[in-house]
Write an enzyme that holds these catalytic residues in place. Sequence first.
Site, PDB file in Angstrom:
ATOM      1  NE  ARG A  64       2.047  69.534  60.926  1.00  0.00           N
ATOM      2  CZ  ARG A  64       1.615  68.936  59.782  1.00  0.00           C
ATOM      3  NH1 ARG A  64       2.011  67.728  59.316  1.00  0.00           N
ATOM      4  NH2 ARG A  64       0.853  69.783  59.076  1.00  0.00           N
ATOM      5  CG  HIS A 110       4.523  67.070  53.863  1.00  0.00           C
ATOM      6  ND1 HIS A 110       4.628  65.930  54.987  1.00  0.00           N
ATOM      7  CD2 HIS A 110       3.212  67.626  53.989  1.00  0.00           C
ATOM      8  CE1 HIS A 110       3.417  65.739  55.325  1.00  0.00           C
ATOM      9  NE2 HIS A 110       2.814  66.736  55.121  1.00  0.00           N
ATOM     10  CD  GLN A 166      -0.079  64.717  51.710  1.00  0.00           C
ATOM     11  OE1 GLN A 166      -0.374  65.217  52.852  1.00  0.00           O
ATOM     12  NE2 GLN A 166      -1.008  64.202  50.897  1.00  0.00           N
ATOM     13  CG  ASP A 223      -0.412  72.556  49.612  1.00  0.00           C
ATOM     14  OD1 ASP A 223      -1.415  72.804  50.378  1.00  0.00           O
ATOM     15  OD2 ASP A 223       0.851  72.352  50.150  1.00  0.00           O
ATOM     16  CB  CYS A 240      -1.652  67.896  50.415  1.00  0.00           C
ATOM     17  SG  CYS A 240      -1.066  69.446  50.297  1.00  0.00           S
ATOM     18  NE  ARG A 254       0.361  61.951  55.219  1.00  0.00           N
ATOM     19  CZ  ARG A 254       0.388  62.830  55.910  1.00  0.00           C
ATOM     20  NH1 ARG A 254      -0.254  64.035  55.487  1.00  0.00           N
ATOM     21  NH2 ARG A 254       1.263  63.143  57.183  1.00  0.00           N
TER      22      ARG A 254
END
Length: 350
Positions: free
Chosen positions: A120, A147, A150, A242, A282, A310
Amino acid sequence: MPGSTPPSVAPPGAIRGRDLIGAADLTPAEVRRVFATSAILKDEFSVNRRHARPALVRRTLAMLFEHPSLRTRVTFEAGMVQLGGHAIQLTSGNVGWGVRESISDVARNLEGFVDAIVIRTGPHAIAVEFAERASIPVVNALTLHEHPCQALADVFTLREAFGDVAGRVVAFIGDGNNVFHSLALVAASQGATVRLAHPPGYGPDPEVVAQARRIGSLVGGRVEIGNDPRAAVEGADVIYTDAWASMGQEDEAEIRRAAFSGYQVNAGLVAIAGPGARVMHCLPAHRGQEITSEVMDGPQSLVFAQSENRLHVQKGLLVEILGEPGEPGEPGGVGGAADPRAPAGNGLSA
């Protein structure tokens, strides 16, 4: 029943040993394979919060985290433990990749210690370089460009909610950012129409849009870009948003707040889509900015379902990447008889 062994997603696929740096690294059929494994694992875990035959016993995952994380860190780490393995979190401060030690040297060291790497970071090029330098699988757990984990969880959640993603309309309201990039690639690959309504100057990468359109054209998926949030949500099955300022954009927060002020997902916007539309985010959410609490906590929200997924989807991904036939189950370590939900494995190529 409790303690039963879930069916397998036979035969072994080509995902094993692979990197996942961008969402398009998986073909549409491989995405469905990950979903099939994830569904099996989720169903079993929901019975007694454990797996009868953990698929990744003695496997080790290094997690390189340059940014704060709640969902990504906990779901990867908890997922590895639940699958019988172990995860080690490393920050840029205590490793210093690219500063204290070159990315190449860090990658070459880690490949001798662990079975896979999750990273990440900010610049997408860092994740790409780790994948190029390491002989073990590398998974993108977020960069400023994509991502993919996600997006996999998001589309898995849509399949749960609607039964089939093909033909559904997902309206993304806000920034054409990393989350949108990966969502467009995965959702279009499964036959959905993805619409983006963004303020002028905050559009997506044209190359990603072109790639998503190419992939979608094979299966009926579409990507539509515009500036009007009301037009985007009309007839939509899902409204997605988002944060207006993501990690690494904190110094732009005030400018972005002004630019995005007309892009809030609130009860009025959701009403345009209708009572059957669902809402996604998200996370982390800035309540009262990009989304209201009324909508986020309301009956049309899928926000916390997609957050939980997730865990299940990343477990499915890890099993497909790291699992082996017969170790300890069949194949990919999930074990048992063939699952009729599993894809044939010869689907469209992205």
